[in-house]
Design a protein around this motif. Structure first.
Motif, PDB file in Angstrom:
ATOM      1  N   GLU A 159      38.697  30.270  51.243  1.00  0.00           N
ATOM      2  CA  GLU A 159      38.655  29.637  52.576  1.00  0.00           C
ATOM      3  C   GLU A 159      39.776  28.593  52.678  1.00  0.00           C
ATOM      4  O   GLU A 159      39.876  27.689  51.847  1.00  0.00           O
ATOM      5  N   GLY A 160      40.576  28.698  53.699  1.00  0.00           N
ATOM      6  CA  GLY A 160      41.691  27.761  53.864  1.00  0.00           C
ATOM      7  C   GLY A 160      41.263  26.316  53.990  1.00  0.00           C
ATOM      8  O   GLY A 160      42.000  25.401  53.583  1.00  0.00           O
ATOM      9  N   GLN A 161      40.092  26.087  54.544  1.00  0.00           N
ATOM     10  CA  GLN A 161      39.611  24.718  54.731  1.00  0.00           C
ATOM     11  C   GLN A 161      39.494  23.979  53.403  1.00  0.00           C
ATOM     12  O   GLN A 161      39.682  22.765  53.348  1.00  0.00           O
ATOM     13  N   VAL A 162      39.200  24.701  52.321  1.00  0.00           N
ATOM     14  CA  VAL A 162      39.089  24.068  51.008  1.00  0.00           C
ATOM     15  C   VAL A 162      40.401  23.400  50.630  1.00  0.00           C
ATOM     16  O   VAL A 162      40.421  22.274  50.100  1.00  0.00           O
ATOM     17  N   TRP A 163      41.508  24.045  50.922  1.00  0.00           N
ATOM     18  CA  TRP A 163      42.802  23.523  50.501  1.00  0.00           C
ATOM     19  C   TRP A 163      43.292  22.421  51.429  1.00  0.00           C
ATOM     20  O   TRP A 163      44.015  21.504  50.984  1.00  0.00           O
ATOM     21  N   GLU A 164      42.928  22.471  52.693  1.00  0.00           N
ATOM     22  CA  GLU A 164      43.174  21.326  53.566  1.00  0.00           C
ATOM     23  C   GLU A 164      42.412  20.106  53.051  1.00  0.00           C
ATOM     24  O   GLU A 164      42.930  18.978  53.046  1.00  0.00           O
ATOM     25  N   ALA A 165      41.173  20.338  52.610  1.00  0.00           N
ATOM     26  CA  ALA A 165      40.373  19.245  52.052  1.00  0.00           C
ATOM     27  C   ALA A 165      40.985  18.722  50.759  1.00  0.00           C
ATOM     28  O   ALA A 165      41.014  17.507  50.514  1.00  0.00           O
ATOM     29  N   ALA A 166      41.483  19.629  49.923  1.00  0.00           N
ATOM     30  CA  ALA A 166      42.098  19.208  48.663  1.00  0.00           C
ATOM     31  C   ALA A 166      43.277  18.279  48.915  1.00  0.00           C
ATOM     32  O   ALA A 166      43.440  17.254  48.224  1.00  0.00           O
ATOM     33  N   ALA A 167      44.098  18.609  49.901  1.00  0.00           N
ATOM     34  CA  ALA A 167      45.245  17.756  50.230  1.00  0.00           C
ATOM     35  C   ALA A 167      44.792  16.406  50.781  1.00  0.00           C
ATOM     36  O   ALA A 167      45.370  15.355  50.466  1.00  0.00           O
ATOM     37  N   THR A 168      43.747  16.415  51.589  1.00  0.00           N
ATOM     38  CA  THR A 168      43.251  15.191  52.206  1.00  0.00           C
ATOM     39  C   THR A 168      42.649  14.247  51.171  1.00  0.00           C
ATOM     40  O   THR A 168      42.871  13.029  51.220  1.00  0.00           O
ATOM     41  N   ALA A 169      41.909  14.789  50.222  1.00  0.00           N
ATOM     42  CA  ALA A 169      41.305  13.951  49.182  1.00  0.00           C
ATOM     43  C   ALA A 169      42.370  13.237  48.374  1.00  0.00           C
ATOM     44  O   ALA A 169      42.216  12.062  47.990  1.00  0.00           O
ATOM     45  N   HIS A 170      43.473  13.923  48.104  1.00  0.00           N
ATOM     46  CA  HIS A 170      44.583  13.287  47.381  1.00  0.00           C
ATOM     47  C   HIS A 170      45.252  12.222  48.247  1.00  0.00           C
ATOM     48  O   HIS A 170      45.575  11.126  47.763  1.00  0.00           O
ATOM     49  N   LYS A 171      45.445  12.521  49.517  1.00  0.00           N
ATOM     50  CA  LYS A 171      46.105  11.567  50.414  1.00  0.00           C
ATOM     51  C   LYS A 171      45.410  10.219  50.399  1.00  0.00           C
ATOM     52  O   LYS A 171      46.058   9.164  50.380  1.00  0.00           O
ATOM     53  N   TYR A 172      44.077  10.233  50.374  1.00  0.00           N
ATOM     54  CA  TYR A 172      43.311   8.990  50.431  1.00  0.00           C
ATOM     55  C   TYR A 172      42.880   8.487  49.048  1.00  0.00           C
ATOM     56  O   TYR A 172      42.082   7.552  48.962  1.00  0.00           O
ATOM     57  N   ASN A 173      43.411   9.092  47.991  1.00  0.00           N
ATOM     58  CA  ASN A 173      43.121   8.637  46.614  1.00  0.00           C
ATOM     59  C   ASN A 173      41.627   8.441  46.384  1.00  0.00           C
ATOM     60  O   ASN A 173      41.180   7.374  45.942  1.00  0.00           O
ATOM     61  N   LEU A 174      40.862   9.485  46.670  1.00  0.00           N
ATOM     62  CA  LEU A 174      39.406   9.367  46.626  1.00  0.00           C
ATOM     63  C   LEU A 174      38.888   9.488  45.189  1.00  0.00           C
ATOM     64  O   LEU A 174      38.378  10.523  44.756  1.00  0.00           O
ATOM     65  N   GLY A 175      39.005   8.401  44.468  1.00  0.00           N
ATOM     66  CA  GLY A 175      38.519   8.354  43.095  1.00  0.00           C
ATOM     67  C   GLY A 175      37.010   8.387  42.991  1.00  0.00           C
ATOM     68  O   GLY A 175      36.474   8.536  41.891  1.00  0.00           O
ATOM     69  N   ASN A 176      36.324   8.233  44.114  1.00  0.00           N
ATOM     70  CA  ASN A 176      34.855   8.309  44.128  1.00  0.00           C
ATOM     71  C   ASN A 176      34.352   9.714  44.444  1.00  0.00           C
ATOM     72  O   ASN A 176      33.165   9.917  44.712  1.00  0.00           O
ATOM     73  N   LEU A 177      35.260  10.700  44.390  1.00  0.00           N
ATOM     74  CA  LEU A 177      34.908  12.084  44.699  1.00  0.00           C
ATOM     75  C   LEU A 177      35.117  12.975  43.473  1.00  0.00           C
ATOM     76  O   LEU A 177      36.204  12.995  42.891  1.00  0.00           O
ATOM     77  N   THR A 178      34.067  13.687  43.093  1.00  0.00           N
ATOM     78  CA  THR A 178      34.157  14.698  42.039  1.00  0.00           C
ATOM     79  C   THR A 178      33.687  16.030  42.604  1.00  0.00           C
ATOM     80  O   THR A 178      32.586  16.116  43.153  1.00  0.00           O
ATOM     81  N   ALA A 179      34.519  17.038  42.492  1.00  0.00           N
ATOM     82  CA  ALA A 179      34.143  18.385  42.909  1.00  0.00           C
ATOM     83  C   ALA A 179      33.974  19.254  41.670  1.00  0.00           C
ATOM     84  O   ALA A 179      34.650  19.051  40.659  1.00  0.00           O
TER      85      ALA A 179
END
Length: 282
Positions: A159-179
């Motif tokens: 699903e393409g949305q997964v990779w949009e999310a992957a880029a967004t999580a990096h953009k905001y340096n979401l160290g409180n997120l574990t997938a």
């Protein structure tokens, strides 16, 4: 307010995992429908999250603002979540036997409108990581100390949305997120490598700026150590690629049936009893 972490030893987690597996089998067989094999592959990670001293939560106050969040993006595997929540004290194991029955809050996919403790209504694959980013970003903006955990299936990665999310999580340096990707190698129509080969998952997420780990996800100690290591990463999101086997714990029985995928099929009462006996021998 704070919640006490439930922190079992690895041996205790293994015992807890067998209990969760048995409950998955019993509830899906009672329902006559559901996804036992997809749920069984995820047991070690979910058990470590709920009982290994990783997630903080309070079954008596499921909306406590300081709780950690767990989002099951592969929502069809919700029996593993119901089983863990039952063992954690959100409700009784007996209640889960109404799975998929008319009027039951134990729906075939998570529904946050029907059940306290469910963080997101999922089942439309590919959406859970984006929802998790929303929770993680809100926590960061509020200077809150909760963590967000999202479990995806490997079939979702198409699903393409997964990779949009992957880029967004990096953009905001979401160290409180574990997938966690529950990489059990199968999806509804066949092997994931045949439907759409997304290997190497870890390399792809690393290219998006994530901290990555690869583990044997049905090894209880490995699952626990990976989640513990993820807690130490605070400046970027973490991806755990959890290599698992669909139907883990009862694979010999599925092999006898000639279907190791066994997607979306409950065990018959006779097979369920054989499966539970197999679990008790492990």
């Amino acid at each position: 307010m704070s919640a006490e972490l439930k922190s079992m030893s690895v041996d205790e987690l293994k015992v807890q995992g067998r209990t969760i597996r048995e409950l998955i089998i019993r509830m899906t067989t009672a329902a006559g429908s559901g996804h036992p094999s997809s749920s069984l592959s995820a047991v070690e990670v979910v058990t470590a999250l709920f009982f290994g001293g990783i997630m903080k939560y309070d079954p008596k106050k499921p909306h406590w603002a300081g709780r950690d969040r767990f989002i099951l993006s592969k929502g069809h595997a919700v029996p593993v979540l119901y089983a863990a929540m039952a063992e954690a004290g959100y409700f009784t194991p007996e209640e889960t036997m109404t799975l998929r029955k008319l009027g039951s809050k134990f729906e075939g996919h998570p529904n946050m409108k029907r059940m306290d403790g469910i963080e997101a209504s999922t089942g439309s694959l590919g959406q859970g990581l984006s929802i998790g980013i929303g929770h993680a970003l809100a926590g960061k903006m509020d200077s809150a100390d909760y963590n967000v955990f999202v479990m995806l299936g490997d079939g979702e990665l198409g699903e393409g949305q997964v990779w949009e999310a992957a880029a967004t999580a990096h953009k905001y340096n979401l160290g409180n997120l574990t997938a966690i990707v529950d990489q059990n190698g199968y999806q509804q129509t066949g092997a994931t490598k045949d439907v759409l080969n997304m290997s190497s998952v870890a390399d792809k997420f690393a290219a998006f700026g994530w901290h990555t780990q690869e583990i044997e996800g049905n090894d209880q100690e490995a699952a626990l150590k990976a989640l513990q290591a993820a807690q130490a990463v605070t400046d970027q999101p973490t991806m755990i690629v959890s290599r698992t086997q669909k139907g883990f714990g009862i694979l010999p029985l599925l092999e006898e049936q000639g279907d190791v995928n066994y997607h979306g099929k409950p065990l018959s009462p006779e097979l369920a009893e054989k499966a539970i006996a197999l679990l008790e021998q492990s």
